[in-house]
Motif scaffolding. Sequence first.
Motif, short mmCIF file in Angstrom:
data_model
loop_
_atom_site.label_atom_id
_atom_site.label_comp_id
_atom_site.label_asym_id
_atom_site.label_seq_id
_atom_site.Cartn_x
_atom_site.Cartn_y
_atom_site.Cartn_z
N THR A 237 -1.63 -5.61 -5.44
CA THR A 237 -2.01 -6.87 -4.81
C THR A 237 -1.92 -8.01 -5.83
O THR A 237 -2.19 -7.82 -7.02
CB THR A 237 -3.44 -6.82 -4.25
OG1 THR A 237 -4.35 -6.44 -5.28
CG2 THR A 237 -3.54 -5.81 -3.11
N ILE B 178 -4.55 6.86 -2.32
CA ILE B 178 -3.88 5.61 -1.98
C ILE B 178 -3.79 4.75 -3.23
O ILE B 178 -4.73 4.69 -4.03
CB ILE B 178 -4.66 4.85 -0.89
CG1 ILE B 178 -4.67 5.64 0.41
CG2 ILE B 178 -4.06 3.45 -0.66
CD1 ILE B 178 -3.30 5.82 1.05
N ARG C 135 0.84 -1.19 0.00
CA ARG C 135 0.00 0.00 0.00
C ARG C 135 0.88 1.25 0.00
O ARG C 135 1.85 1.34 0.78
CB ARG C 135 -0.89 -0.03 1.25
CG ARG C 135 -1.82 1.16 1.45
CD ARG C 135 -2.58 0.98 2.76
NE ARG C 135 -3.31 2.18 3.14
CZ ARG C 135 -4.60 2.38 2.93
NH1 ARG C 135 -5.32 1.45 2.33
NH2 ARG C 135 -5.18 3.50 3.33
N TRP C 136 0.54 2.19 -0.86
CA TRP C 136 1.34 3.40 -1.05
C TRP C 136 0.45 4.64 -0.97
O TRP C 136 -0.67 4.64 -1.49
CB TRP C 136 2.00 3.38 -2.43
CG TRP C 136 2.88 2.21 -2.70
CD1 TRP C 136 2.49 0.94 -3.04
CD2 TRP C 136 4.30 2.19 -2.67
NE1 TRP C 136 3.58 0.14 -3.22
CE2 TRP C 136 4.71 0.87 -3.00
CE3 TRP C 136 5.27 3.15 -2.40
CZ2 TRP C 136 6.05 0.51 -3.06
CZ3 TRP C 136 6.61 2.79 -2.48
CH2 TRP C 136 6.99 1.47 -2.79
N GLU D 252 -5.71 2.63 -7.84
CA GLU D 252 -5.44 3.98 -7.33
C GLU D 252 -6.77 4.69 -7.12
O GLU D 252 -7.63 4.69 -7.99
CB GLU D 252 -4.60 4.75 -8.35
CG GLU D 252 -4.38 6.21 -8.04
CD GLU D 252 -3.81 6.96 -9.22
OE1 GLU D 252 -4.37 8.00 -9.60
OE2 GLU D 252 -2.80 6.49 -9.80
N ARG E 45 5.69 4.44 0.57
CA ARG E 45 5.15 3.22 1.18
C ARG E 45 4.54 3.53 2.54
O ARG E 45 5.09 4.27 3.35
CB ARG E 45 6.26 2.19 1.34
CG ARG E 45 5.74 0.78 1.62
CD ARG E 45 6.88 -0.19 1.91
NE ARG E 45 7.87 -0.24 0.87
CZ ARG E 45 7.76 -0.94 -0.25
NH1 ARG E 45 6.67 -1.65 -0.49
NH2 ARG E 45 8.74 -0.95 -1.15
N GLU E 46 3.37 2.93 2.80
CA GLU E 46 2.72 3.10 4.10
C GLU E 46 3.03 1.92 5.02
O GLU E 46 3.36 0.84 4.56
CB GLU E 46 1.21 3.23 3.91
CG GLU E 46 0.80 4.54 3.24
CD GLU E 46 -0.66 4.86 3.49
OE1 GLU E 46 -1.48 3.93 3.58
OE2 GLU E 46 -0.98 6.05 3.58
N THR F 63 -2.57 0.68 -4.33
CA THR F 63 -2.21 -0.64 -3.82
C THR F 63 -1.79 -1.54 -4.97
O THR F 63 -2.31 -1.44 -6.08
CB THR F 63 -3.37 -1.30 -3.06
OG1 THR F 63 -4.52 -1.38 -3.91
CG2 THR F 63 -3.74 -0.50 -1.81
N TYR G 161 5.07 8.34 -4.89
CA TYR G 161 4.53 7.24 -4.09
C TYR G 161 5.42 7.01 -2.88
O TYR G 161 6.64 6.93 -3.01
CB TYR G 161 4.47 5.96 -4.91
CG TYR G 161 3.54 6.00 -6.10
CD1 TYR G 161 2.30 5.39 -6.05
CD2 TYR G 161 3.91 6.66 -7.27
CE1 TYR G 161 1.45 5.43 -7.15
CE2 TYR G 161 3.06 6.70 -8.36
CZ TYR G 161 1.84 6.07 -8.29
OH TYR G 161 0.99 6.12 -9.38
#
Length: 206
Positions: A76, A72, A51-52, A89, A205-206, A74, A203
Amino acid sequence: RGAASGGFAGGTRRTCPAAADPWGLRARMASPAAPLRLTSGEAVKAFLLGRWAVAKTFDYRIGGGRGKLAGIATFTEMPQRRDALMYEERGLVELEGMGKPFEAYRKYIFNTSKWPVEVYFVDDPTKKHLDSLIPELDCHTSFFIPLPFGGEDQGGGGACAAASHLCVDDLYSGALAVMSDDAFEWRWSVKGPQKDGDIASTYTRE
């Protein structure tokens, strides 16, 4: 993150080719914090997964507006193909001259079984007549761009991938550059009779 750092190969730090870098990414990637090379689809997947936070700016002279997006993104794994990453997004867009923000959403498939990694449109209505590039997925996929992280001058891998895409008569020229283990940028410049503008995305990273 362990998976991300494990996806880099030892050796010389690499940057965008000068001809493909009108955004000044080379200078910032040349710092000691710049990452090592991405040398395989597995390494690209390990870096992107997760997740970014995304911050995007738009600056169109023709065919669009000026503004920003905050949201956000992601990456996956798809259950049918773990080497296929769904990029989603979602964020709020604020454009000059518009009273209220609005929500924007987009998605792509990153095919990390390919080298260079390939990015595909998802359910593009203008390409439904084409065979889906990954028929196992429950969505239609069609070609967008490759992500060639390096070449002969980068020893087969790098931290920046430059590509272009012709949309009718408008040429989109872009670069995805890894700035650190936990940050990358994706820049686009579009030139043509219908559009003239720049899109810059950062971006974290979270």
